[in-house]
Scaffold this active site. Structure first.
Site, short mmCIF file in Angstrom:
data_model
loop_
_atom_site.label_atom_id
_atom_site.label_comp_id
_atom_site.label_asym_id
_atom_site.label_seq_id
_atom_site.Cartn_x
_atom_site.Cartn_y
_atom_site.Cartn_z
N GLU A 281 81.53 -20.48 13.93
CA GLU A 281 80.35 -20.18 13.11
C GLU A 281 80.02 -21.36 12.21
O GLU A 281 80.92 -22.11 11.83
CB GLU A 281 80.62 -18.91 12.28
CG GLU A 281 79.52 -18.48 11.37
CD GLU A 281 78.22 -18.07 12.07
OE1 GLU A 281 77.65 -18.91 12.79
OE2 GLU A 281 77.78 -16.94 11.88
N ASP A 282 78.74 -21.49 11.88
CA ASP A 282 78.33 -22.58 10.99
C ASP A 282 78.59 -22.24 9.53
O ASP A 282 79.12 -23.04 8.79
CB ASP A 282 76.87 -22.97 11.21
CG ASP A 282 75.89 -21.82 11.06
OD1 ASP A 282 76.32 -20.65 10.99
OD2 ASP A 282 74.67 -22.08 11.04
N ASP B 194 77.99 -16.41 4.87
CA ASP B 194 77.29 -16.19 3.62
C ASP B 194 77.59 -14.76 3.18
O ASP B 194 78.62 -14.50 2.57
CB ASP B 194 75.80 -16.44 3.86
CG ASP B 194 74.98 -16.54 2.60
OD1 ASP B 194 75.26 -15.80 1.65
OD2 ASP B 194 74.03 -17.33 2.59
N GLY C 119 78.44 -12.36 5.12
CA GLY C 119 79.50 -11.84 5.99
C GLY C 119 79.01 -10.79 6.97
O GLY C 119 79.75 -10.40 7.87
N LYS D 50 80.83 -19.42 2.01
CA LYS D 50 80.16 -19.23 0.72
C LYS D 50 80.58 -17.87 0.16
O LYS D 50 79.82 -16.92 0.17
CB LYS D 50 78.65 -19.28 0.94
CG LYS D 50 77.87 -19.70 -0.27
CD LYS D 50 76.37 -19.58 -0.09
CE LYS D 50 75.75 -20.44 0.95
NZ LYS D 50 74.27 -20.34 0.94
N ASP E 190 69.70 -25.07 9.50
CA ASP E 190 68.27 -25.34 9.44
C ASP E 190 67.58 -24.64 8.29
O ASP E 190 68.15 -23.79 7.62
CB ASP E 190 67.62 -24.89 10.74
CG ASP E 190 67.46 -23.37 10.79
OD1 ASP E 190 66.32 -22.90 10.95
OD2 ASP E 190 68.47 -22.65 10.68
N ARG F 100 68.33 -29.58 11.55
CA ARG F 100 69.59 -29.40 12.29
C ARG F 100 70.20 -30.74 12.69
O ARG F 100 71.40 -30.86 12.85
CB ARG F 100 69.36 -28.56 13.54
CG ARG F 100 68.99 -27.13 13.27
CD ARG F 100 68.93 -26.34 14.59
NE ARG F 100 68.28 -25.06 14.44
CZ ARG F 100 68.87 -23.95 13.99
NH1 ARG F 100 70.13 -23.99 13.61
NH2 ARG F 100 68.20 -22.82 13.90
#
Length: 187
Positions: free
Chosen positions: A107-108, A111, A113, A139, A167, A173
């Site tokens: 995953e990137d 946040d 979750g 985060k 993005d 990106r």
């Protein structure tokens, strides 16, 4: 978001670089070593959550030495702009039986979750040999569900970030670093 028409427009949206390309590279090499230790030569299936994690996945799969296959899913909660809709939708699913795989979700950013929580439930129900989550960014101050990655390369404050696959309205990106998005330039 204003229309992006030039490199200058992109540069105005970058408030500041928070993780450099070199820092990304160094942490991904370390993550590759950790994954190699976890699986000790056993094959893995890296599942990229599109679109944001494709750059991270490309570098991570080259950092591991264990045999690996690649799979893709698309789970969305950000449809445009900078605010999550709170609704997670699987728009592209794996097209394979994962019951004989050691699966790592790549995953990137985690946040709230919600997205990962839903994806993990879906994949656990398919009975993989093992299931772990590796995220580039975490985060935790924004978490709305009880979720923790097995490996988070960077923990960041509550910034809206762009670059390295992340993005804003499909732009940014391709930046080779992680930057804080300049929200004041959004009007």
């Amino acid at each position: 978001m204003d229309e992006i028409r030039s490199v200058e427009d992109v540069n105005r949206k970058v408030k500041r670089v928070i993780i450099t390309a070199q820092e990304l590279s160094d942490q991904i090499k370390e993550a590759g070593k950790k994954i190699d230790e976890w699986y000790d030569g056993r094959p893995i299936l890296l599942v990229s959550i599109l679109k944001g994690s494709f750059v991270f996945l490309a570098d991570l799969c080259r950092a591991v030495t264990v045999p690996c296959q690649i799979g893709f899913m698309c789970a969305k909660s950000y449809y445009s702009g900078t605010v999550s809709t709170g609704v997670v939708k699987i728009t592209m699913d794996l097209d394979m039986d994962i019951s004989n795989y050691n699966v790592i979700i790549v995953e990137d950013i985690i946040d709230t979750g919600r997205t990962l929580n839903d994806v993990v439930k879906i994949l656990k129900a398919r009975n993989p040999l093992s299931l772990r989550v590796v995220t580039l960014l975490d985060k935790p101050s924004r978490r709305l569900v009880d979720f923790k990655a097995d490996l988070a390369l960077f923990t960041i404050p509550d910034y809206f970030v762009i670059g390295y696959g992340l993005d804003c309205a499909e732009y940014f990106r391709n930046l080779p670093y992680i930057a804080e998005y300049n929200l004041s330039e959004n009007e």
